[in-house]
Scaffold this motif. Sequence first.
Motif, PDB file in Angstrom:
ATOM      1  N   LEU A 116       0.833  -1.207   0.000  1.00 58.04           N
ATOM      2  CA  LEU A 116       0.000   0.000   0.000  1.00 58.04           C
ATOM      3  C   LEU A 116       0.865   1.253   0.000  1.00 58.04           C
ATOM      4  CD1 LEU A 116      -2.782   1.325   0.198  1.00 58.04           C
ATOM      5  CD2 LEU A 116      -2.615   1.113   2.693  1.00 58.04           C
ATOM      6  N   GLY A 117       1.934   1.243   0.797  1.00 63.81           N
ATOM      7  CA  GLY A 117       2.834   2.394   0.816  1.00 63.81           C
ATOM      8  C   GLY A 117       3.487   2.640  -0.531  1.00 63.81           C
ATOM      9  N   ILE A 118       3.885   1.559  -1.206  1.00 64.52           N
ATOM     10  CA  ILE A 118       4.507   1.703  -2.529  1.00 64.52           C
ATOM     11  C   ILE A 118       3.507   2.256  -3.539  1.00 64.52           C
ATOM     12  CG2 ILE A 118       5.526   0.422  -4.447  1.00 64.52           C
ATOM     13  CD1 ILE A 118       6.769  -1.457  -2.386  1.00 64.52           C
ATOM     14  N   VAL A 119       2.266   1.763  -3.482  1.00 62.67           N
ATOM     15  CA  VAL A 119       1.235   2.239  -4.414  1.00 62.67           C
ATOM     16  C   VAL A 119       0.959   3.724  -4.199  1.00 62.67           C
ATOM     17  CG1 VAL A 119      -1.205   2.052  -5.017  1.00 62.67           C
ATOM     18  CG2 VAL A 119       0.164  -0.014  -4.732  1.00 62.67           C
ATOM     19  N   VAL A 120       0.843   4.140  -2.932  1.00 61.09           N
ATOM     20  CA  VAL A 120       0.597   5.555  -2.637  1.00 61.09           C
ATOM     21  C   VAL A 120       1.766   6.411  -3.112  1.00 61.09           C
ATOM     22  CG1 VAL A 120       0.284   7.229  -0.779  1.00 61.09           C
ATOM     23  CG2 VAL A 120      -0.939   5.057  -0.708  1.00 61.09           C
ATOM     24  N   TYR A 121       2.979   5.924  -2.884  1.00 63.93           N
ATOM     25  CA  TYR A 121       4.167   6.667  -3.320  1.00 63.93           C
ATOM     26  C   TYR A 121       4.173   6.845  -4.840  1.00 63.93           C
ATOM     27  CZ  TYR A 121       9.070   7.612  -4.378  1.00 63.93           C
ATOM     28  OH  TYR A 121      10.225   8.154  -4.874  1.00 63.93           O
TER      29      TYR A 121
END
Length: 345
Positions: free
Chosen positions: A31-36
């Motif tokens: 999720l963090g990678i997608v948001v980034y």
Amino acid sequence: MSALEPGGTEGVDRAPRPRRRLWLLISLAALGIVVYLLVVALYASSGARSTMIGDPTASDSDVDVTVSPLAVNGAVERLSLDISVEAPDSLIEANGVAMKKQLLVLVTPVDGAQTVALDKGSIPRITKTTSVVAGGSVENWPFDRYSTGLLVVAYTVDAGGNAEVQQTNVMWKGYLSGWNFAVSEVVPDDPVILEMPDGSQEKAPLLMIEASRSGSTLAFGVLLLSVLVVMPVLVLFVAISAFTGRRKVEATLMSWMGAMLFATIPLRGFLPGSPPIGSWIDFLIVLWVIVALVAGLAVYVAAWSRWGTRATPKESRAGRARRQRSDDELSSNLSADERRRGDEV
């Protein structure tokens, strides 16, 4: 003891819990990678993209007026624009570097002088920076919008002072980081009627400009506000855990909570566009973040008072009774000794 009883361990499979935690960590990382990547993509898509409105290949007899954005000042509801004027060949001397007659371009509504002048004998190109009145409300950040209708009319003035309206080609060109612009030509309900050189009448269109914040600005603001919301959640979790006795009270954590409280205002001031104090985000988010942080600090102070190590150990009731008996016995012994010494004397 049965495996179903609280103390039983036989036949109980404890492996799934670590596996679930692993999948949770993987999901959070994904999720963090997608948001980034989403934020980076939004920033890239709203980067240096030049928007072109108008016809750059219009007739050589038209006065070309190019409008380019420079800045948006929401606090005073103004758009800063570059107005570039280029005279047609019909108004330029044969040498190609001087004007045959004076050309004036009326631009309204703007602050200051409303005309851009190309005087007789001057070079046929000029650029002027001006500030345009644009209605909007910065308190609605980051969903604030600013719109205006720009009237552009070009006309020449001969030696006798007679004005003659010129055909004008208005173009919008350029970009502004952090902003999106919707630009179109619209004929208003009560247009200005222009008398053209051939005797015809034309309705003067307005260049409608609407500025709104880009997707990257919205994403940046949402993420920063999310960070503000997470701060009091963490503080309240630690404070409540300490107050209920589930975690040991550490007095040094109060400095961490104070740092969270004092970090709120700098983070709020880091929002893009610097929304003024009193915006809707202050009433919906920032104010309650501060209240929750102070509440968490108060709960932790109460936990420290309840569970913290005392300066002197608390004496039990039995201990107080024993100490009282000891004091009474000591007093009795002292009184007996004093009486004996009195009898001897």
